[in-house]
Motif scaffolding. Structure first.
Motif, PDB file in Angstrom:
ATOM      1  N   GLN A 136       0.910  -1.285   0.051  1.00 45.16           N
ATOM      2  CA  GLN A 136      -0.031  -0.019   0.159  1.00 45.16           C
ATOM      3  C   GLN A 136       1.046   1.302  -0.024  1.00 45.16           C
ATOM      4  O   GLN A 136       1.778   1.283   0.752  1.00 45.16           O
ATOM      5  CB  GLN A 136      -0.863  -0.029   1.210  1.00 45.16           C
ATOM      6  CG  GLN A 136      -2.632   0.046   1.102  1.00 45.16           C
ATOM      7  CD  GLN A 136      -3.356  -0.268   2.040  1.00 45.16           C
ATOM      8  OE1 GLN A 136      -3.057  -0.982   2.936  1.00 45.16           O
ATOM      9  NE2 GLN A 136      -4.472   0.113   1.952  1.00 45.16           N
ATOM     10  N   GLY A 137       0.514   2.427  -0.881  1.00 38.62           N
ATOM     11  CA  GLY A 137       1.234   3.405  -0.832  1.00 38.62           C
ATOM     12  C   GLY A 137       0.759   4.598  -1.581  1.00 38.62           C
ATOM     13  O   GLY A 137       0.479   5.623  -1.332  1.00 38.62           O
ATOM     14  N   THR A 171       1.973   9.515  -9.687  1.00 35.43           N
ATOM     15  CA  THR A 171       3.334   9.365  -9.316  1.00 35.43           C
ATOM     16  C   THR A 171       3.628   7.839  -9.676  1.00 35.43           C
ATOM     17  O   THR A 171       2.768   6.779  -9.791  1.00 35.43           O
ATOM     18  CB  THR A 171       3.573   9.223  -7.471  1.00 35.43           C
ATOM     19  OG1 THR A 171       2.658   8.048  -7.022  1.00 35.43           O
ATOM     20  CG2 THR A 171       3.002  10.524  -6.999  1.00 35.43           C
ATOM     21  N   ALA A 172       4.936   7.458  -9.275  1.00 37.85           N
ATOM     22  CA  ALA A 172       5.437   6.124  -9.687  1.00 37.85           C
ATOM     23  C   ALA A 172       6.082   5.645  -8.246  1.00 37.85           C
ATOM     24  O   ALA A 172       6.443   6.750  -7.507  1.00 37.85           O
ATOM     25  CB  ALA A 172       6.219   5.832 -10.766  1.00 37.85           C
ATOM     26  N   ARG A 173       5.935   4.582  -7.687  1.00 37.18           N
ATOM     27  CA  ARG A 173       6.695   4.113  -6.451  1.00 37.18           C
ATOM     28  C   ARG A 173       7.494   2.966  -6.689  1.00 37.18           C
ATOM     29  O   ARG A 173       7.335   2.111  -7.698  1.00 37.18           O
ATOM     30  CB  ARG A 173       5.506   3.752  -5.432  1.00 37.18           C
ATOM     31  CG  ARG A 173       5.059   5.018  -4.813  1.00 37.18           C
ATOM     32  CD  ARG A 173       4.041   4.953  -3.685  1.00 37.18           C
ATOM     33  NE  ARG A 173       3.299   5.856  -3.255  1.00 37.18           N
ATOM     34  CZ  ARG A 173       3.722   6.782  -1.960  1.00 37.18           C
ATOM     35  NH1 ARG A 173       4.642   5.945  -1.324  1.00 37.18           N
ATOM     36  NH2 ARG A 173       2.915   7.691  -1.669  1.00 37.18           N
ATOM     37  N   LEU A 174       8.836   2.728  -6.194  1.00 42.57           N
ATOM     38  CA  LEU A 174       9.661   1.835  -6.369  1.00 42.57           C
ATOM     39  C   LEU A 174       9.768   1.156  -4.988  1.00 42.57           C
ATOM     40  O   LEU A 174       9.987   1.647  -3.969  1.00 42.57           O
ATOM     41  CB  LEU A 174      11.060   2.291  -6.599  1.00 42.57           C
ATOM     42  CG  LEU A 174      11.251   3.259  -7.951  1.00 42.57           C
ATOM     43  CD1 LEU A 174      12.675   3.713  -7.871  1.00 42.57           C
ATOM     44  CD2 LEU A 174      10.531   2.626  -9.078  1.00 42.57           C
ATOM     45  N   TRP A 175       9.707  -0.221  -5.084  1.00 42.41           N
ATOM     46  CA  TRP A 175       9.556  -1.103  -3.912  1.00 42.41           C
ATOM     47  C   TRP A 175      10.893  -2.089  -4.032  1.00 42.41           C
ATOM     48  O   TRP A 175      10.857  -2.788  -5.057  1.00 42.41           O
ATOM     49  CB  TRP A 175       8.377  -1.919  -3.786  1.00 42.41           C
ATOM     50  CG  TRP A 175       7.026  -1.064  -4.080  1.00 42.41           C
ATOM     51  CD1 TRP A 175       6.789  -0.392  -5.191  1.00 42.41           C
ATOM     52  CD2 TRP A 175       6.064  -0.538  -3.053  1.00 42.41           C
ATOM     53  NE1 TRP A 175       5.563   0.358  -4.875  1.00 42.41           N
ATOM     54  CE2 TRP A 175       5.162   0.456  -3.745  1.00 42.41           C
ATOM     55  CE3 TRP A 175       5.965  -0.668  -1.649  1.00 42.41           C
ATOM     56  CZ2 TRP A 175       4.153   0.627  -3.084  1.00 42.41           C
ATOM     57  CZ3 TRP A 175       5.056  -0.091  -0.839  1.00 42.41           C
ATOM     58  CH2 TRP A 175       4.034   0.690  -1.683  1.00 42.41           C
ATOM     59  N   ILE A 212      10.100   4.252  -2.586  1.00 38.75           N
ATOM     60  CA  ILE A 212      10.804   5.612  -2.764  1.00 38.75           C
ATOM     61  C   ILE A 212       9.430   6.353  -4.026  1.00 38.75           C
ATOM     62  O   ILE A 212       9.143   5.524  -4.610  1.00 38.75           O
ATOM     63  CB  ILE A 212      11.896   5.669  -3.837  1.00 38.75           C
ATOM     64  CG1 ILE A 212      13.126   4.894  -3.078  1.00 38.75           C
ATOM     65  CG2 ILE A 212      12.293   7.061  -4.303  1.00 38.75           C
ATOM     66  CD1 ILE A 212      14.381   5.286  -3.651  1.00 38.75           C
ATOM     67  N   GLU A 213       9.290   7.244  -3.597  1.00 36.16           N
ATOM     68  CA  GLU A 213       8.068   8.032  -4.578  1.00 36.16           C
ATOM     69  C   GLU A 213       8.673   8.660  -5.898  1.00 36.16           C
ATOM     70  O   GLU A 213       9.806   9.547  -5.444  1.00 36.16           O
ATOM     71  CB  GLU A 213       7.382   9.023  -3.732  1.00 36.16           C
ATOM     72  CG  GLU A 213       6.062   9.441  -4.576  1.00 36.16           C
ATOM     73  CD  GLU A 213       5.037  10.264  -3.443  1.00 36.16           C
ATOM     74  OE1 GLU A 213       3.945  10.127  -3.604  1.00 36.16           O
ATOM     75  OE2 GLU A 213       5.584  11.048  -2.688  1.00 36.16           O
ATOM     76  N   SER A 219      18.353   7.495  -6.573  1.00 40.36           N
ATOM     77  CA  SER A 219      18.123   8.653  -5.751  1.00 40.36           C
ATOM     78  C   SER A 219      16.416   9.150  -5.965  1.00 40.36           C
ATOM     79  O   SER A 219      16.091  10.076  -5.193  1.00 40.36           O
ATOM     80  CB  SER A 219      18.846   9.854  -6.663  1.00 40.36           C
ATOM     81  OG  SER A 219      18.345   9.842  -7.945  1.00 40.36           O
ATOM     82  N   GLY A 220      15.852   8.381  -6.954  1.00 41.27           N
ATOM     83  CA  GLY A 220      14.468   8.869  -6.991  1.00 41.27           C
ATOM     84  C   GLY A 220      14.306  10.084  -7.847  1.00 41.27           C
ATOM     85  O   GLY A 220      13.310  10.852  -7.990  1.00 41.27           O
ATOM     86  N   LYS A 221      15.331  10.574  -8.509  1.00 46.88           N
ATOM     87  CA  LYS A 221      15.281  11.818  -9.350  1.00 46.88           C
ATOM     88  C   LYS A 221      15.152  11.556 -10.778  1.00 46.88           C
ATOM     89  O   LYS A 221      15.621  10.386 -11.174  1.00 46.88           O
ATOM     90  CB  LYS A 221      16.785  12.231  -9.165  1.00 46.88           C
ATOM     91  CG  LYS A 221      16.966  12.851  -7.821  1.00 46.88           C
ATOM     92  CD  LYS A 221      16.613  14.284  -7.438  1.00 46.88           C
ATOM     93  CE  LYS A 221      17.212  14.957  -6.088  1.00 46.88           C
ATOM     94  NZ  LYS A 221      16.611  14.107  -4.895  1.00 46.88           N
ATOM     95  N   CYS A 222      14.568  12.533 -11.381  1.00 50.94           N
ATOM     96  CA  CYS A 222      14.273  12.358 -12.880  1.00 50.94           C
ATOM     97  C   CYS A 222      15.642  12.859 -13.467  1.00 50.94           C
ATOM     98  O   CYS A 222      16.013  14.122 -13.329  1.00 50.94           O
ATOM     99  CB  CYS A 222      13.042  13.283 -13.320  1.00 50.94           C
ATOM    100  SG  CYS A 222      12.880  13.573 -14.983  1.00 50.94           S
TER     101      CYS A 222
END
Length: 313
Positions: A16-17, A42-46, A59-60, A97-100
């Motif tokens: 969940q997120g 958003t996308a999230r990485l698990w 990470i969002e 990093s979660g950076k674009c």
């Protein structure tokens, strides 16, 4: 020699997120991270441990201004991921990093994205049936093509020499790559073809259709070998497991079907509570991620996805 794997004592876990429903799930090439893309922009990485429990950190990825409809990881790099959104942009992100790191502004609402198997190009499809191929290094379009028919899902074959489009006419268009010249039109189904998956061994591809069937094709002969007939609703999403022995397919039926590719027989069904949008097998283990239109008791989006294949719930 037919390999069998027992799915029967395995469990699903819920993640969940997201604030709204999850449209797309995808594993990185190492099978260690799962990405989820949502209507919540958003996308999230698990980080997923195949055998462990552990606290799952996510990470969002923030920046899109519309639904993240599809995402895909660089097939050669376990920490690079591309996202396609209704905001007309395609973005490349660093998973550490979660950076674009790169952004391309395209001409329409993007609904499909796929990487060439060597990681050099990305293909993007939009709502106006337009295909754009981006060079990943420069992140600039190198080909653009508008089609006169409804284009649903897109995929390269394993060698990157053929490019497939599933169409609303029930056909699969096979193009040469990089010329994009037509090679073949396969009359695959009696209704629109929605989704396509390439078997990781490179022998077959499978097509899911609005006629509720999944067809399996021999890639060297371009002939239909068999069909899978368990679902009763339009097939929205399909995926081969990492050995190429099993295929998962899902729809508005309240189960995900797992069938044996060679025999065509169902080996397991995973019950689900809503229509499914995305199923994807892990590239190293028999773990299947799946996401759908789940709602809570107040009829609000749940924003969850699940992974099936754990030995404990």
């Amino acid at each position: 020699m037919e390999t069998t794997f027992s799915f029967k004592n395995l469990h699903s876990r819920e993640y969940q997120g997201h604030k709204k429903k999850v449209h797309s799930v995808a594993w990185n090439c190492a099978g260690t991270k799962l990405a989820s893309g949502s209507v919540d922009q958003t996308a999230r990485l698990w980080h997923i441990e195949p055998h462990g429990h552990g606290k799952v950190k996510d990470i969002e990825l923030k920046g899109h201004t519309d639904s993240v409809d599809q995402l895909c990881w660089d097939p050669k790099h376990a920490d690079l991921i591309a996202t396609a959104s209704g905001d007309k942009t395609v973005r490349l992100w660093d998973a550490r990093s979660g950076k674009c790191s790169q952004l391309a502004e395209l001409s329409g609402e993007n609904i499909n994205i796929t990487y060439k198997p060597d990681g050099t190009h990305v293909a993007v499809g939009n709502r106006d049936d337009e295909l754009t191929i981006l060079d990943v290094r420069k992140f600039k379009p190198i080909h653009k093509r508008k089609f006169s028919y409804e284009v649903n899902e897109i995929a390269w074959n394993m060698t990157g020499e053929m490019f497939f489009l599933t169409t609303g006419n029930g056909t699969v268009e096979v193009l040469a790559y990089p010329s994009l010249q037509p090679l073949d039109t396969l009359v695959a189904h009696t209704a629109g073809c929605y989704c396509i998956a390439i078997d990781p061994i490179g022998r077959y591809f499978a097509v899911g259709s609005a006629d509720s069937l999944v067809s399996l094709w021999d890639i060297s002969e371009m002939l239909c070998v068999r069909t899978f007939t368990k679902l009763e609703w339009p097939v929205r999403t399909i995926s081969f497991n990492y050995t190429g022995d099993y295929i998962a397919s899902a729809s508005e039926d309240l189960f995900i079907d797992i069938s044996n590719v060679q025999t065509g027989r169902t080996v397991h069904q995973i019950p689900c509570r809503a229509a499914m949008n995305s199923v994807e097998w892990n590239p190293k283990y028999n773990l299947l991620a799946y996401a759908g239109d789940d709602k809570n008791k107040y009829q609000a989006d749940e924003g969850v996805f699940r992974i099936f294949g754990f030995e404990s719930a």
